[in-house]
Design a protein around this motif. Structure first.
Motif, PDB file in Angstrom:
ATOM      1  N   ASP A   1       4.669 -15.896   0.417  1.00  0.00           N
ATOM      2  CA  ASP A   1       4.030 -16.806  -0.247  1.00  0.00           C
ATOM      3  C   ASP A   1       2.306 -16.302  -0.358  1.00  0.00           C
ATOM      4  OD1 ASP A   1       5.589 -18.860  -0.588  1.00  0.00           O
ATOM      5  OD2 ASP A   1       5.163 -19.746   1.257  1.00  0.00           O
ATOM      6  N   ARG A   2       1.871 -15.417   0.483  1.00  0.00           N
ATOM      7  CA  ARG A   2       0.717 -14.949   0.287  1.00  0.00           C
ATOM      8  C   ARG A   2       0.623 -13.666  -0.298  1.00  0.00           C
ATOM      9  NH1 ARG A   2       1.156 -18.135   4.532  1.00  0.00           N
ATOM     10  NH2 ARG A   2       1.623 -16.511   6.068  1.00  0.00           N
ATOM     11  N   MET A   3       1.892 -12.961  -0.586  1.00  0.00           N
ATOM     12  CA  MET A   3       1.827 -11.560  -1.135  1.00  0.00           C
ATOM     13  C   MET A   3       1.240 -11.497  -2.512  1.00  0.00           C
ATOM     14  SD  MET A   3       4.932  -9.108  -1.328  1.00  0.00           S
ATOM     15  CE  MET A   3       5.962 -10.045  -2.385  1.00  0.00           C
ATOM     16  N   GLU A   4       0.228 -10.600  -2.760  1.00  0.00           N
ATOM     17  CA  GLU A   4      -0.719 -10.300  -3.987  1.00  0.00           C
ATOM     18  C   GLU A   4      -0.058  -9.221  -4.844  1.00  0.00           C
ATOM     19  OE1 GLU A   4      -4.728  -9.940  -2.671  1.00  0.00           O
ATOM     20  OE2 GLU A   4      -5.091 -11.902  -2.433  1.00  0.00           O
ATOM     21  N   SER A   5      -0.102  -9.355  -6.168  1.00  0.00           N
ATOM     22  CA  SER A   5       0.090  -8.374  -7.201  1.00  0.00           C
ATOM     23  C   SER A   5      -0.663  -7.175  -6.788  1.00  0.00           C
ATOM     24  CB  SER A   5       0.373  -8.787  -8.398  1.00  0.00           C
ATOM     25  OG  SER A   5      -0.825  -9.425  -8.889  1.00  0.00           O
ATOM     26  N   PRO A   6      -0.347  -6.022  -7.380  1.00  0.00           N
ATOM     27  CA  PRO A   6      -1.348  -4.960  -7.526  1.00  0.00           C
ATOM     28  C   PRO A   6      -2.584  -5.088  -8.244  1.00  0.00           C
ATOM     29  CG  PRO A   6       0.954  -4.184  -7.863  1.00  0.00           C
ATOM     30  CD  PRO A   6       1.074  -5.937  -7.999  1.00  0.00           C
ATOM     31  N   ARG A   7      -2.506  -5.946  -9.257  1.00  0.00           N
ATOM     32  CA  ARG A   7      -3.647  -6.171 -10.308  1.00  0.00           C
ATOM     33  C   ARG A   7      -4.758  -7.212  -9.406  1.00  0.00           C
ATOM     34  NH1 ARG A   7      -1.659  -7.718 -16.263  1.00  0.00           N
ATOM     35  NH2 ARG A   7      -0.313  -8.885 -14.823  1.00  0.00           N
ATOM     36  N   VAL A   8      -4.080  -7.948  -8.773  1.00  0.00           N
ATOM     37  CA  VAL A   8      -5.009  -9.086  -7.933  1.00  0.00           C
ATOM     38  C   VAL A   8      -5.856  -8.391  -6.851  1.00  0.00           C
ATOM     39  CG1 VAL A   8      -5.013 -11.354  -6.581  1.00  0.00           C
ATOM     40  CG2 VAL A   8      -3.417 -11.064  -8.415  1.00  0.00           C
ATOM     41  N   ASP A   9      -5.204  -7.396  -6.243  1.00  0.00           N
ATOM     42  CA  ASP A   9      -5.915  -7.001  -4.983  1.00  0.00           C
ATOM     43  C   ASP A   9      -6.850  -5.761  -5.578  1.00  0.00           C
ATOM     44  OD1 ASP A   9      -6.718  -6.103  -2.592  1.00  0.00           O
ATOM     45  OD2 ASP A   9      -4.575  -5.049  -2.135  1.00  0.00           O
ATOM     46  N   ARG A  10      -8.328  -6.276  -5.479  1.00  0.00           N
ATOM     47  CA  ARG A  10      -9.233  -5.155  -5.849  1.00  0.00           C
ATOM     48  C   ARG A  10     -10.051  -4.738  -5.086  1.00  0.00           C
ATOM     49  NH1 ARG A  10      -8.206  -4.351 -11.522  1.00  0.00           N
ATOM     50  NH2 ARG A  10      -7.890  -6.222 -12.565  1.00  0.00           N
TER      51      ARG A  10
ATOM     52  N   PHE B   1       0.806  -1.110   0.116  1.00  0.00           N
ATOM     53  CA  PHE B   1       0.073  -0.206  -0.009  1.00  0.00           C
ATOM     54  C   PHE B   1       0.911   1.343   0.153  1.00  0.00           C
ATOM     55  CE2 PHE B   1      -3.933  -2.185   1.498  1.00  0.00           C
ATOM     56  CZ  PHE B   1      -4.685  -1.671   0.483  1.00  0.00           C
ATOM     57  N   SER B   2       2.040   1.251   0.817  1.00  0.00           N
ATOM     58  CA  SER B   2       2.876   2.491   0.919  1.00  0.00           C
ATOM     59  C   SER B   2       3.321   2.672  -0.565  1.00  0.00           C
ATOM     60  CB  SER B   2       3.872   2.184   1.774  1.00  0.00           C
ATOM     61  OG  SER B   2       5.182   1.379   1.441  1.00  0.00           O
ATOM     62  N   LEU B   3       3.837   1.714  -1.432  1.00  0.00           N
ATOM     63  CA  LEU B   3       4.288   2.016  -2.783  1.00  0.00           C
ATOM     64  C   LEU B   3       3.332   2.346  -3.639  1.00  0.00           C
ATOM     65  CD1 LEU B   3       6.351  -1.543  -3.304  1.00  0.00           C
ATOM     66  CD2 LEU B   3       7.185   0.803  -2.439  1.00  0.00           C
ATOM     67  N   LYS B   4       2.356   1.884  -3.654  1.00  0.00           N
ATOM     68  CA  LYS B   4       0.911   2.464  -4.247  1.00  0.00           C
ATOM     69  C   LYS B   4       0.735   3.993  -3.922  1.00  0.00           C
ATOM     70  CE  LYS B   4      -1.538  -1.902  -4.427  1.00  0.00           C
ATOM     71  NZ  LYS B   4      -3.077  -2.383  -4.228  1.00  0.00           N
TER      72      LYS B   4
ATOM     73  N   LEU C   1       3.982   4.839  -7.461  1.00  0.00           N
ATOM     74  CA  LEU C   1       4.949   3.522  -8.299  1.00  0.00           C
ATOM     75  C   LEU C   1       3.892   2.840  -9.155  1.00  0.00           C
ATOM     76  CD1 LEU C   1       6.911   4.052  -6.228  1.00  0.00           C
ATOM     77  CD2 LEU C   1       7.729   2.003  -6.431  1.00  0.00           C
ATOM     78  N   ALA C   2       4.301   2.526 -10.360  1.00  0.00           N
ATOM     79  CA  ALA C   2       3.310   2.066 -11.339  1.00  0.00           C
ATOM     80  C   ALA C   2       3.253   0.617 -11.245  1.00  0.00           C
ATOM     81  CB  ALA C   2       4.049   2.212 -12.722  1.00  0.00           C
ATOM     82  N   PRO C   3       2.199  -0.294 -11.325  1.00  0.00           N
ATOM     83  CA  PRO C   3       2.033  -1.570 -11.090  1.00  0.00           C
ATOM     84  C   PRO C   3       3.373  -2.360 -11.261  1.00  0.00           C
ATOM     85  CG  PRO C   3       0.110  -0.864 -11.880  1.00  0.00           C
ATOM     86  CD  PRO C   3       1.007   0.417 -12.047  1.00  0.00           C
ATOM     87  N   SER C   4       4.095  -2.212 -12.660  1.00  0.00           N
ATOM     88  CA  SER C   4       5.175  -2.969 -13.000  1.00  0.00           C
ATOM     89  C   SER C   4       6.444  -2.650 -11.984  1.00  0.00           C
ATOM     90  CB  SER C   4       5.510  -2.369 -14.567  1.00  0.00           C
ATOM     91  OG  SER C   4       5.805  -0.839 -14.401  1.00  0.00           O
ATOM     92  N   SER C   5       6.447  -1.362 -11.332  1.00  0.00           N
ATOM     93  CA  SER C   5       7.617  -1.086 -10.527  1.00  0.00           C
ATOM     94  C   SER C   5       7.208  -1.888  -9.018  1.00  0.00           C
ATOM     95  CB  SER C   5       7.679   0.181 -10.287  1.00  0.00           C
ATOM     96  OG  SER C   5       8.158   0.796 -11.406  1.00  0.00           O
ATOM     97  N   ILE C   6       6.105  -1.915  -8.821  1.00  0.00           N
ATOM     98  CA  ILE C   6       5.576  -2.694  -7.469  1.00  0.00           C
ATOM     99  C   ILE C   6       5.845  -4.247  -7.816  1.00  0.00           C
ATOM    100  CG2 ILE C   6       3.813  -3.181  -6.055  1.00  0.00           C
ATOM    101  CD1 ILE C   6       2.696  -0.487  -6.453  1.00  0.00           C
ATOM    102  N   ARG C   7       5.733  -4.854  -8.950  1.00  0.00           N
ATOM    103  CA  ARG C   7       5.713  -6.281  -9.192  1.00  0.00           C
ATOM    104  C   ARG C   7       7.261  -6.669  -9.312  1.00  0.00           C
ATOM    105  NH1 ARG C   7       1.390  -5.310 -12.623  1.00  0.00           N
ATOM    106  NH2 ARG C   7       2.490  -5.058 -14.482  1.00  0.00           N
TER     107      ARG C   7
END
Length: 270
Positions: free
Chosen positions: A100-109, A62-65, A69-75
């Motif tokens: 293991d349970r860390m979701e990517s920016p696009r998954v977290d809706r 959340f802090s990166l968002k 930062l762009a989703p690509s940079s967060i990934r």
């Protein structure tokens, strides 16, 4: 034990080019991301990688968002952290991998939580009154709720862009886009007390013209704002998982609930 011993960055830095064959450019990018992650978790009071929880990793994402930062940079940052924890696990330096349970920016809706009006009042009044920096902390909490700004926008706010007489602030957001945000009386009062009674004693010429300074007179870091918000939520007795993003969402939700035009609210959010 030193940070280098606890985090084992030196061993991992050797592992990346020699065991995984990564280029020096990729290794440097990984370590920029890892150092930022290390700063963040240490601001939360976490002493090493073995003690990091999935919840804290979500806060980091959340802090990166919030930083824009762009989703690509967060990934990419997530990829660096996953690789690091695989290394630690293989070497027996940690017993569990929280990524293991860390979701990517696009998954977290999921929509962020927001505070009720009663919870918001408790939160805004929860700064520690025993601290010398009470009025700075109170001003930060009030400003976050009054303006709906991102953390990065708050810590970069310049004195010249704050107009207390006109009750507004000029904010420079993503892509240096400029917007005006109005400020209510509680935020104005708290800012006035901070700027008159506290900030002059902090500013020793290293503040770079920023509104909010730390105890050493330097510009406040965004991770310090996260810690302040978490502490205020704890002191207010809020059971919700509160972050600066929660306050931003609360600002928007309360305006819409009071009949504000959605497009106007989006303009205020930037």
């Amino acid at each position: 034990m030193s940070d280098s011993q606890v985090f084992r960055f030196e061993e991992y830095e050797d592992h990346l080019p020699y065991e995984r064959g990564l280029s020096s450019h990729t290794v440097a990018a990984y370590f920029r991301d890892l150092r930022q992650w290390q700063d963040f978790i240490q601001e939360l009071g976490v002493s090493g990688p073995a003690y990091v929880t999935p919840k804290q990793l979500r806060e980091w994402i959340f802090s990166l968002k919030e930083e824009g930062l762009a989703p690509s940079s967060i990934r990419r940052s997530q990829s660096a952290l996953r690789s690091y924890y695989r290394f630690l696990l293989a070497e027996g330096m940690v017993e569990e991998d929280p990524t293991d349970r860390m979701e990517s920016p696009r998954v977290d809706r999921r929509l962020p939580e927001f505070l009720s009006l009663e919870e918001t009042l408790r939160f805004l009044q929860a700064a520690d009154a025993s601290r010398v920096l009470y009025w700075r902390d109170r001003a930060i909490l009030e400003f976050l709720y009054a303006s709906g700004v991102r953390v990065s926008e708050l810590v970069n706010l310049q004195l010249i862009n704050l107009d207390l007489e006109g009750s507004f602030a000029t904010i420079f957001g993503k892509g240096s886009k400029e917007r005006l945000v109005p400020l209510g009386d509680p935020a104005i009062r708290a800012l006035h007390r901070y700027l008159c009674d506290v900030r002059p004693g902090l500013d020793a010429g290293q503040g770079e013209g920023r509104v909010f300074l730390n105890a050493r007179g330097r510009p406040l870091r965004r991770k310090s704002v996260w810690v302040l918000v978490k502490d205020a939520a704890r002191r207010a007795g809020l059971a919700k998982d509160i972050s600066p993003h929660t306050i931003r969402h609360t600002f928007a939700t309360h305006l819409v609930e009071r009949g504000a035009d959605l497009a106007a609210v989006q303009d205020l959010l930037g």
